[in-house]
Enzyme design. Structure first.
Site, mmCIF file in Angstrom:
data_model
loop_
_atom_site.group_PDB
_atom_site.id
_atom_site.type_symbol
_atom_site.label_atom_id
_atom_site.label_comp_id
_atom_site.label_asym_id
_atom_site.label_seq_id
_atom_site.Cartn_x
_atom_site.Cartn_y
_atom_site.Cartn_z
ATOM 1 N N SER A 36 0.616 -1.200 0.018
ATOM 2 C CA SER A 36 0.046 -0.110 0.091
ATOM 3 C C SER A 36 0.587 1.256 0.147
ATOM 4 O O SER A 36 0.399 2.307 -0.393
ATOM 5 C CB SER A 36 -1.082 0.061 0.989
ATOM 6 O OG SER A 36 -0.136 0.089 2.379
ATOM 7 N N LYS A 88 0.255 4.513 6.603
ATOM 8 C CA LYS A 88 -0.548 5.694 5.573
ATOM 9 C C LYS A 88 0.016 6.837 5.512
ATOM 10 O O LYS A 88 0.716 7.441 6.563
ATOM 11 C CB LYS A 88 -1.902 5.248 5.767
ATOM 12 C CG LYS A 88 -2.612 4.017 5.946
ATOM 13 C CD LYS A 88 -2.634 3.394 4.614
ATOM 14 C CE LYS A 88 -3.145 2.061 4.667
ATOM 15 N NZ LYS A 88 -2.750 1.187 3.767
#
Length: 165
Positions: A44, A88
């Protein structure tokens, strides 16, 4: 004579165990409130971090004093699985308007206003990231800390810079 030797030995053992216990307590406080080593695994955050896992230094002071800014990379508890810590990038803070890209070819671009006490988190690899586009804005309290340095792999050694969205 023998009793004195045992007393000296017990005193030495006691003093060493006190120092060891103090050191362990210091490490615990330091890793919970100042900084710790963490690993970021998965696709990710490509190309910023490797799929096989980068070893990162994470500082807790920015999140405790609400100094996290858009563009910072953070580690946060997953809102859907509290046993999981995700890595993230912050795209928006409370009150910010975020443009959300679709998660599939049938989706459409939309605008979201981040609610009070929340942040918008997204992976750098938008095509493979499970992030705020799936679970919505993330409560600020779930942020564990801000990533500030990559220590492994050696070719990626260095500061993790803020990339404004």
């Amino acid at each position: 004579m023998m009793a004195a030797a045992w007393r000296a030995l017990l005193r030495e053992a006691w003093e060493r165990s006190v120092v060891f216990t103090q050191f362990i307590c210091f490490l615990n406080v330091f890793s919970n409130h100042v900084a710790e080593v963490h690993q970021c695994l998965g696709p990710s955050m490509l190309p910023t971090f490797n799929v096989s896992g980068d070893i990162l230094l994470l500082e807790h002071l920015s999140s405790k004093f609400e100094k996290v800014r858009p563009g910072d990379v953070v580690m946060a508890r997953s809102p859907v699985n509290p046993n999981l810590v995700v890595c993230k990038r912050v795209l928006g803070l409370e009150g910010d308007r975020v443009t959300v890209l679709p998660t599939s070819s049938r989706g459409h671009v939309k605008q979201v206003v981040v609610p009070k006490g929340h942040v918008w988190l997204q992976g750098d690899n938008a095509y493979i990231s499970t992030d705020s586009r799936h679970y919505g804005p993330v409560p600020y309290a779930l942020i564990q800390g801000k990533v500030f340095y990559r220590i492994w792999p050696p070719e990626g050694w260095g500061p993790v810079l803020n990339q404004q969205p």
